[in-house]
Design a protein around this motif. Structure first.
Motif, mmCIF file in Angstrom:
data_model
loop_
_atom_site.group_PDB
_atom_site.id
_atom_site.type_symbol
_atom_site.label_atom_id
_atom_site.label_comp_id
_atom_site.label_asym_id
_atom_site.label_seq_id
_atom_site.Cartn_x
_atom_site.Cartn_y
_atom_site.Cartn_z
ATOM 1 N N LYS A 48 0.816 -1.211 0.000
ATOM 2 C CA LYS A 48 0.000 0.000 0.000
ATOM 3 C C LYS A 48 0.854 1.267 0.000
ATOM 4 O O LYS A 48 0.455 2.302 -0.546
ATOM 5 C CB LYS A 48 -0.922 -0.008 1.216
ATOM 6 N N TYR A 49 2.053 1.180 0.599
ATOM 7 C CA TYR A 49 2.887 2.361 0.756
ATOM 8 C C TYR A 49 4.175 2.301 -0.066
ATOM 9 O O TYR A 49 5.068 3.130 0.135
ATOM 10 C CB TYR A 49 3.221 2.549 2.237
ATOM 11 N N ASN A 50 4.276 1.333 -0.984
ATOM 12 C CA ASN A 50 5.524 1.161 -1.724
ATOM 13 C C ASN A 50 5.976 2.430 -2.432
ATOM 14 O O ASN A 50 7.134 2.827 -2.346
ATOM 15 C CB ASN A 50 5.381 0.044 -2.756
ATOM 16 N N ASP A 51 5.070 3.053 -3.171
ATOM 17 C CA ASP A 51 5.467 4.223 -3.955
ATOM 18 C C ASP A 51 5.949 5.356 -3.058
ATOM 19 O O ASP A 51 6.923 6.051 -3.384
ATOM 20 C CB ASP A 51 4.306 4.706 -4.831
ATOM 21 N N LEU A 52 5.276 5.562 -1.922
ATOM 22 C CA LEU A 52 5.700 6.596 -0.991
ATOM 23 C C LEU A 52 7.064 6.271 -0.397
ATOM 24 O O LEU A 52 7.922 7.156 -0.255
ATOM 25 C CB LEU A 52 4.679 6.750 0.140
ATOM 26 N N ILE A 53 7.264 5.020 -0.041
ATOM 27 C CA ILE A 53 8.537 4.594 0.538
ATOM 28 C C ILE A 53 9.670 4.812 -0.453
ATOM 29 O O ILE A 53 10.737 5.339 -0.104
ATOM 30 C CB ILE A 53 8.462 3.116 0.984
ATOM 31 N N ILE A 54 9.452 4.424 -1.678
ATOM 32 C CA ILE A 54 10.495 4.574 -2.699
ATOM 33 C C ILE A 54 10.787 6.047 -2.969
ATOM 34 O O ILE A 54 11.945 6.474 -3.026
ATOM 35 C CB ILE A 54 10.085 3.852 -3.995
ATOM 36 N N THR A 55 9.733 6.830 -3.133
ATOM 37 C CA THR A 55 9.906 8.247 -3.452
ATOM 38 C C THR A 55 10.698 8.979 -2.370
ATOM 39 O O THR A 55 11.681 9.680 -2.663
ATOM 40 C CB THR A 55 8.534 8.930 -3.629
ATOM 41 N N HIS A 56 10.298 8.816 -1.111
ATOM 42 C CA HIS A 56 10.960 9.565 -0.037
ATOM 43 C C HIS A 56 12.327 8.969 0.312
ATOM 44 O O HIS A 56 13.239 9.714 0.694
ATOM 45 C CB HIS A 56 10.057 9.628 1.185
ATOM 46 N N SER A 57 12.487 7.668 0.178
ATOM 47 C CA SER A 57 13.804 7.059 0.395
ATOM 48 C C SER A 57 14.781 7.562 -0.655
ATOM 49 O O SER A 57 15.944 7.869 -0.352
ATOM 50 C CB SER A 57 13.701 5.532 0.345
ATOM 51 N N THR A 59 14.608 10.421 -2.269
ATOM 52 C CA THR A 59 14.885 11.835 -1.984
ATOM 53 C C THR A 59 15.998 11.981 -0.949
ATOM 54 O O THR A 59 16.863 12.852 -1.066
ATOM 55 C CB THR A 59 13.622 12.543 -1.476
ATOM 56 N N HIS A 60 15.993 11.109 0.055
ATOM 57 C CA HIS A 60 16.958 11.239 1.152
ATOM 58 C C HIS A 60 18.094 10.221 1.062
ATOM 59 O O HIS A 60 18.851 10.053 2.019
ATOM 60 C CB HIS A 60 16.218 11.130 2.491
ATOM 61 N N ASN A 61 18.198 9.562 -0.103
ATOM 62 C CA ASN A 61 19.330 8.667 -0.363
ATOM 63 C C ASN A 61 19.424 7.520 0.644
ATOM 64 O O ASN A 61 20.493 7.192 1.164
ATOM 65 C CB ASN A 61 20.642 9.459 -0.368
ATOM 66 N N ILE A 62 18.280 6.926 0.928
ATOM 67 C CA ILE A 62 18.196 5.773 1.827
ATOM 68 C C ILE A 62 17.670 4.585 1.027
ATOM 69 O O ILE A 62 16.763 4.728 0.196
ATOM 70 C CB ILE A 62 17.225 6.062 2.997
ATOM 71 N N ASP A 63 18.197 3.407 1.297
ATOM 72 C CA ASP A 63 17.677 2.205 0.658
ATOM 73 C C ASP A 63 16.223 2.006 1.094
ATOM 74 O O ASP A 63 15.943 1.925 2.295
ATOM 75 C CB ASP A 63 18.522 1.010 1.096
ATOM 76 N N PRO A 64 15.272 1.912 0.152
ATOM 77 C CA PRO A 64 13.876 1.727 0.550
ATOM 78 C C PRO A 64 13.637 0.435 1.311
ATOM 79 O O PRO A 64 12.700 0.345 2.102
ATOM 80 C CB PRO A 64 13.106 1.742 -0.781
ATOM 81 N N ASN A 65 14.487 -0.576 1.107
ATOM 82 C CA ASN A 65 14.371 -1.790 1.902
ATOM 83 C C ASN A 65 14.545 -1.490 3.385
ATOM 84 O O ASN A 65 13.843 -2.034 4.239
ATOM 85 C CB ASN A 65 15.426 -2.821 1.465
ATOM 86 N N LEU A 66 15.509 -0.624 3.691
ATOM 87 C CA LEU A 66 15.749 -0.266 5.090
ATOM 88 C C LEU A 66 14.579 0.533 5.644
ATOM 89 O O LEU A 66 14.144 0.316 6.782
ATOM 90 C CB LEU A 66 17.053 0.528 5.217
#
Length: 202
Positions: A48-57, A59-66
């Motif tokens: 449900k939140y994949n796109d948000l997680i990827i987008t903001h991760s 932006t801030h250079n964080i692995d979305p898996n983390l």
């Protein structure tokens, strides 16, 4: 010390065509990503939140898996309306008032309130910002103040401990015991070790 976690697995990825774990995933507009394994060995999915997680991760250079593992540990049901009755931490990434104040101070055009933290988009935006801020600033502060005590601890583990319990508590415990805090009922050590174990198993 800046740590680039986004590129742990692949140097190029987007919402439409991701490579994680050397596995190509292409689901059109909504990319599906896996965040490793939980304590029962089950793949974690927060579709449900994949796109948000990827987008903001991103932006801030964080692995979305983390990011997904942090959400899973902070808020296992992934309920955006969750509020910690003790700390007041709110939403998917359990944003605290100090974290939000730090975000607003560095993003004056936003001026979010704690009520905004019930919004998954804004919550993940603040959470990923704050985790990156922790990596870049608080981890460096701890390393400068306690170089010998934390020399064998990686930056991500330090950042997780700080994100979970606060920079002040981490430094207080390093002063008192020479070790990272265990937390009530070993909550802090459980938090950082389980996330890192799952992250390293991806």
């Amino acid at each position: 010390m800046s740590v680039d976690l986004r590129n742990k697995y692949d140097d190029e990825w987007s919402l439409d065509d991701l490579v994680f774990n050397n596995t190509e995933i292409n689901n059109g507009d909504s990319a599906e990503i896996y965040s490793g394994l939980d304590s029962k060995g089950v793949k974690i999915q927060n579709d449900k939140y994949n796109d948000l997680i990827i987008t903001h991760s991103d932006t801030h250079n964080i692995d979305p898996n983390l990011t997904k593992l942090i959400i899973h540990k902070e808020n296992e049901p992934a309920n955006p309306d969750t509020v910690n009755p003790n700390s007041g931490a709110t939403g998917l990434m359990q944003i605290t008032i100090p974290a939000l104040e730090d975000f607003n101070a560095n993003n004056p055009d936003k001026n979010y309130t704690m009520d905004d933290m019930f919004d998954p988009d804004k919550n993940i935006e603040v959470g990923t910002y704050y985790f990156k801020h922790t990596l870049d600033n608080y981890v460096r502060s701890v390393r400068n103040d306690y170089p010998e005590l934390v020399s064998g601890i990686d930056d991500t583990t330090l950042a997780l401990s700080i994100y979970n319990i606060g920079i002040g508590n981490v430094k207080e415990k390093l002063d008192e015991t020479g070790e990272l805090p265990r937390g009530k009922n070993d909550e802090n050590i459980d938090y950082r070790t389980k996330i890192m174990a799952d992250y390293n198993s991806i």
